[in-house]
Design an enzyme around this catalytic site. Structure first.
Site, PDB file in Angstrom:
ATOM      1  N   SER A 171      32.612-108.352 -23.762  1.00  0.00           N
ATOM      2  CA  SER A 171      32.822-106.817 -22.920  1.00  0.00           C
ATOM      3  C   SER A 171      32.288-105.480 -23.955  1.00  0.00           C
ATOM      4  CB  SER A 171      33.639-106.493 -21.771  1.00  0.00           C
ATOM      5  OG  SER A 171      33.086-105.415 -21.009  1.00  0.00           O
ATOM      6  N   LYS A 223      29.859 -87.404  -3.589  1.00  0.00           N
ATOM      7  CA  LYS A 223      30.783 -87.275  -4.714  1.00  0.00           C
ATOM      8  C   LYS A 223      31.738 -88.758  -4.776  1.00  0.00           C
ATOM      9  CE  LYS A 223      34.306 -84.915  -7.297  1.00  0.00           C
ATOM     10  NZ  LYS A 223      33.730 -84.572  -9.312  1.00  0.00           N
TER      11      LYS A 223
END
Length: 343
Positions: A171, A223
């Site tokens: 990763s 948000k």
């Protein structure tokens, strides 16, 4: 049974007292250090050629008799004398600068890495080499993005960069590794995991069951997409997945930029491979341990290990010890949760 009960009670009280003392000391250290300027660190440099030479000499002293050892030292002295004459000539041995990165979820080692790179770039030339010994299972995207950007400085300066992986570069760890012009892996190191994952629990139904309301107020439609306590919507899930897909595409583009030889869609599935299989996938260029590679380089080059160490006061060390204990528990829990498939 009474003895064991009393002993368990005593042990619990002792542990509680120790934790309380650590909390007090940590608070005291935080107050003392608050507002003070952070003390500067120090760049530590050691020559690995001397380290390898010391290992060899110790073994020679054990295995060889006095006459053999004397003859060997005489030959070495003659060689050193010849090398000293060579040093007076314009031609000099190349230099190898060795860095270490032991990554956690937050890529905390970036703080030292950035200073080490800044220091070596003041002297390193395209004739030299930087070797990064990298170990990381990945972590936060922005943290490993910054760590990768630090390594990109080496490439941009035209200095050859070799990345050695002995255990794992997955990763975010592979995001860093791919910047190397050459990637060297141990045969059974874990590599890949070119993907993005996000997971969080949601206890909204549990709260509702106990008649507990949880309000989320936002300014901006997205948000908040998914929350732990609020009620998640299908629209929020779709937006969250969209953000993951965008991040994954950026990750793929980044890896493809530095390793164009990869069949990026084939390897960017989030899968991991052992070094032997990773070589076939062109995720790495060579199978070899970092010890073997550096020992070989030390025969032809001057090899220097760089480590930037922060100077910390006693109060800061006490505070870090207390907070570090908590961090280690949380990080170990998270690592076990996310890396079980590697075991």
């Amino acid at each position: 049974m009474d003895f064991f009960t009393e002993y368990a009670s005593f042990l619990a009280k002792t542990v509680t007292l120790v934790i309380a003392i650590l909390v007090v000391l940590a608070s005291f250290a935080a107050l003392r250090s608050k507002g003070r300027r952070k003390s500067a660190g120090q760049l530590q440099v050691s020559k690995l050629n001397d380290f390898y030479k010391g290992l060899r000499e110790r073994l020679e002293q054990t295995l060889l008799d006095k006459d053999q050892l004397k003859a060997l030292r005489k030959g070495e002295a003659k060689t050193e004398k010849s090398e000293k004459k060579q040093k007076n000539k314009p031609q000099t041995r190349p230099r190898v600068f060795v860095l270490d990165f032991d990554g956690d979820i937050k890529a905390s080692a970036t703080e030292s890495l950035r200073h080490e790179i800044t220091a070596l770039l003041t002297l390193a030339t395209p004739k030299d080499e930087v070797v990064l010994r990298l170990e990381s299972g990945g972590g936060m995207v922005h943290s490993y993005g910054l760590a990768s950007s630090q390594l990109a400085r080496i490439r941009e300066a035209g200095v050859p960069l070799t990345v050695c992986i002995d255990k794992v570069a997955a990763s975010g760890g592979y995001m860093m590794a791919c910047i190397g012009e050459k990637i060297i892996s141990a045969p059974f190191a874990i590599l890949g995991s070119i993907g993005v994952v996000a997971q969080l629990p949601n206890v909204n139904r549990l709260l509702k069951k106990h008649d507990i309301d949880f309000e989320v107020l936002t300014a901006g439609e997205y948000k908040r997409t998914l929350t732990v306590f609020g009620e998640n919507t299908e629209k929020g899930r779709e937006k969250f997945q969209e953000d993951l897909d965008i991040t994954h595409q950026l990750f793929k583009n980044f890896v493809a930029r530095y390793r164009p030889q990869l069949a990026i869609d084939e390897v960017a599935t989030g899968e991991v491979w052992l070094g032997i299989a990773a070589l076939d996938k062109q995720l790495v260029d060579e199978l070899k341990t970092s010890d073997e590679y550096l020992a070989d380089r030390a025969k032809k080059a001057e090899v220097y290990h760089l480590h930037y160490a922060e100077r910390k006061s006693l109060q800061e060390r006490i505070g870090m010890a207390a907070s570090g204990s908590v961090d280690r528990v949380l990080l170990n829990w998270w690592s076990r949760l996310t890396q079980q498939r590697f075991w």
